[in-house]
Design an enzyme around this catalytic site. Structure first.
Site, PDB file in Angstrom:
ATOM      1  CG  ASP A 315      -1.853   1.124   1.199  1.00 55.14           C
ATOM      2  OD1 ASP A 315      -2.704   1.291   0.392  1.00 55.14           O
ATOM      3  OD2 ASP A 315      -1.917   2.145   2.087  1.00 55.14           O
ATOM      4  CD  GLU A 368      -2.504   2.442  -3.597  1.00 56.63           C
ATOM      5  OE1 GLU A 368      -3.505   3.245  -3.427  1.00 56.63           O
ATOM      6  OE2 GLU A 368      -1.647   2.677  -2.295  1.00 56.63           O
TER       7      GLU A 368
END
Length: 634
Positions: A315, A368
């Site tokens: 993330d 990401e």
């Protein structure tokens, strides 16, 4: 004799103690003839450290821990006889300033259910795995063949996928319960993988698991670590891969967590301009400390190697790479060269990605990453970060911008749907429509679509077909497959009752058909990152807002042609070029009654004629309905 040896200290100090989770934390063991638990914690600037818990009535001073040699490392240890699995505990840290901090174990493998914050002694080493066939097949994938596999991911938040009705608690499905319902559903739909949100332990439900306090513990919201291992095992037995969201970018300030762990910035950068995210109110890991890097590396290895996880979706990678991410002038510190790149985070990514993928063939590391940072999936030898895949956030934003437009204005934004192919070869991409796109007043996928109800469904069907046909692996968030109407909320289950409506059931069947088409045809996944696998038929048909392209296989057989009309205007005279004089079989079309259409008698086989079109010698005439989708095989 210490459990945490001088060699352990050396490796930990070099960020190369890859089994650190087997030493740090709380571990059941026998010393002499006494059974108990050995506790180990890193607190380099503590004045004193005690372990407190059920075993001593939470007496704050009865069990003082001792620094292991060399003392400069700052590792504290204590073996406590008689402690058993299930015992709750914390570390009491006395700081140099005389403060007392009550901290959960950073390396704990299990935690109390929030709002309680103690760690829990458990044993994660004795689960009986029965997924050897899956693991053996995964290990056969080398660095190149891994990219030629189909990947269609179902992103899931367990706590809000389904809930038990009429219960006094939240009604969460346990890991074992969700295995009985989620796995058959994912299998029936045709996804290859699930991506599970919010598994690492976290205190606040509203963070969705992106503000972690337990990097080594599956959240207790849904059961025990053994229950979680059972869920992964069952996915694998059903030939479904498991990807976890993993958050090494930042951590929350909760008093029991990592922030100022020993009274000083232990896990975070000491300079607040480097160590804090102003927008998120969180702390940033100090990637310059080997012990902190080892803490994160050990966490990743534990998930992949101990829990057989097939991939980690990392993330907020951009927030780690840029020192000025989300910051104004004066809120950040340049690197030694005066730039805004976090050189320590770059080194960390190269280290961890090379390590994880090298030790675990077939596993995936997914970034990401929302900027144009070069070579995110490039090799370390090319000065890349060595991720397996990168989320294609650029494609996602362009796609959604286009899909939200009134069809009248789509002709002026045609390039939004074609632009991604211009940079497709620069990275290994996953096309994503994730949870982030259906929250915070962004509307559900269905309600992003223009027009009245019927047009909304047709628009979304066309959009999903475009996504499934386009180059790149795929990810859809739960609920999008049946056109959830409300935005997603972690506080309630999906609106499954919508499937009683034929339009929503038709959408679900459409996505299922697209996924079946995807998995059945290698042309849709084996050459994703090469122009050899994709060819525009007509990328410039902006006046009619029609997209036509070919997906090609390595052996030249069973190629697919996609024709997609993004306007409510039927094109009865539509003609498209084909590269060879081969019969083209219509394998999927949106007018099929099973998807809510009214075109039951559509011709199946189409023979090209020698009429030039789209720069090709042969062509096919096909009456293209409003918002029509047609997929042909040749």
């Amino acid at each position: 004799m210490s459990n945490f040896t001088e060699m352990d200290c050396y490796l930990f100090g070099q960020a190369t103690h890859y089994d650190i989770y087997r030493k740090m934390g709380a571990h059941l063991m026998t010393v002499g003839r006494k059974k108990g638990v050995c506790f180990d914690v890193w607190a380099p600037h503590a004045y004193a450290v005690y372990v407190i818990g059920d075993f001593n009535g939470w007496n704050e001073t009865s069990h003082q821990m001792q620094r292991v040699e060399p003392e400069t490392m700052g590792v504290y240890e204590l073996f406590v006889p008689g402690v058993e699995a299930g015992c709750r505990y914390k570390f009491l840290i006395e700081t140099e300033d005389g403060d007392r901090l009550y901290k959960a174990d950073p390396f704990a493998n299990y935690a109390q259910l929030r709002p309680e914050t103690a760690s829990v002694v458990t044993d994660i080493s004795h689960f009986k795995w029965t997924d050897s066939l899956w693991m053996e097949e995964r290990a056969k994938l080398d660095k190149e063949s891994v990219y030629e596999q189909p990947i269609a991911i179902y992103e899931v938040h367990i706590g809000s996928w389904m809930r038990h009705p009429c219960r006094e608690d939240e009604g969460f499905y346990s890991y074992r319960e969700v295995a009985k319902s989620l796995i058959p559903y994912v299998k029936e739909m045709g996804y290859t993988h699930v991506e599970l949100m919010g598994i690492s332990e976290y205190p606040f439900d509203g963070s969705w698991g992106y503000q972690v306090t337990g990097y080594y513990a599956p959240t207790s919201r849904y059961g025990t670590p053994e229950d979680f291992a059972f869920l992964v095992n069952e996915f694998h037995k059903n030939k479904i891969g498991v990807i976890l969201d993993w958050v090494p970018a930042h951590f929350p300030r909760d008093a029991h967590g990592l922030a100022n762990f020993d009274g000083t910035p232990t896990y975070e950068y000491a300079d607040t301009r480097k160590g804090e995210h102003p927008d998120w109110g969180t702390k940033i890991f100090d990637y310059g400390k080997n012990e902190v890097k080892n803490f994160l590396i050990g966490s990743a290895l534990m998930w992949v190697e101990n829990y057989h996880i097939d991939g980690l979706r990392v993330d907020a990678v951009a927030s780690m790479l840029y020192l000025d991410y989300g910051k104004q002038d004066g809120q950040w510190v340049p690197n030694i060269y005066g730039g805004n790149k976090n050189l320590e985070a770059i080194e960390f990514f190269k280290h961890i990605n090379t390590l994880i993928l090298g030790r675990n063939p077939g596993a995936l590391m997914i970034a990401e990453e929302s900027t144009a940072w070069p070579k995110v999936t490039g090799t370390v030898e090319e000065d890349g970060l060595n991720f397996s895949y990168k989320w294609n956030m650029g494609w996602m934003h362009d796609f959604l911008d286009y899909m939200k437009l009134d069809p009248l204005f789509r002709k002026d934004n045609h390039n939004k749907m074609t632009f991604a192919m211009s940079y497709n070869e620069s990275e290994k991409y996953i096309l994503v429509l994730s949870h982030d796109e259906v929250v915070h007043l962004k509307c559900s996928m269905l309600n992003k679509m223009p027009g009245l109800e019927g047009d909304k469904f047709k628009n979304l069907m066309a959009g999903y077909a475009f996504m499934m046909g386009y180059s790149g692996k795929k990810l859809l968030f739960m609920g999008q497959e049946f056109a959830q109407e409300r935005e997603w909320s972690e506080e309630r289950e999906l609106d499954w009752y919508l499937l009683q409506d034929p339009r929503h059931k038709g959408m679900q069947d459409w996505v299922k058909a697209l996924l079946k088409l995807y998995r059945k045809n290698p042309c849709l996944y084996e050459l994703d990152s090469s122009w050899a696998g994709f060819q525009w038929i007509n990328p410039d048909d902006n006046e009619r807002s029609i997209f036509s392209f070919i997906r090609k296989s390595k052996d030249g057989k069973n190629n697919l042609i996609f024709i997609i009309n993004f306007t409510p205007v039927a094109r009865d005279d539509y003609r498209f070029g084909v590269p060879v004089k081969k019969n083209c079989k219509l394998v999927l079309h949106s007018g099929d009654p099973q998807f809510g259409g009214d075109d039951a008698d559509r011709q199946v086989s189409y023979k090209p004629v020698k009429t030039a079109s789209d720069g090709m010698d042969y062509s096919i005439a096909y009456p293209l309905p409003a918002y029509g989708v047609a997929v042909f095989k040749y």
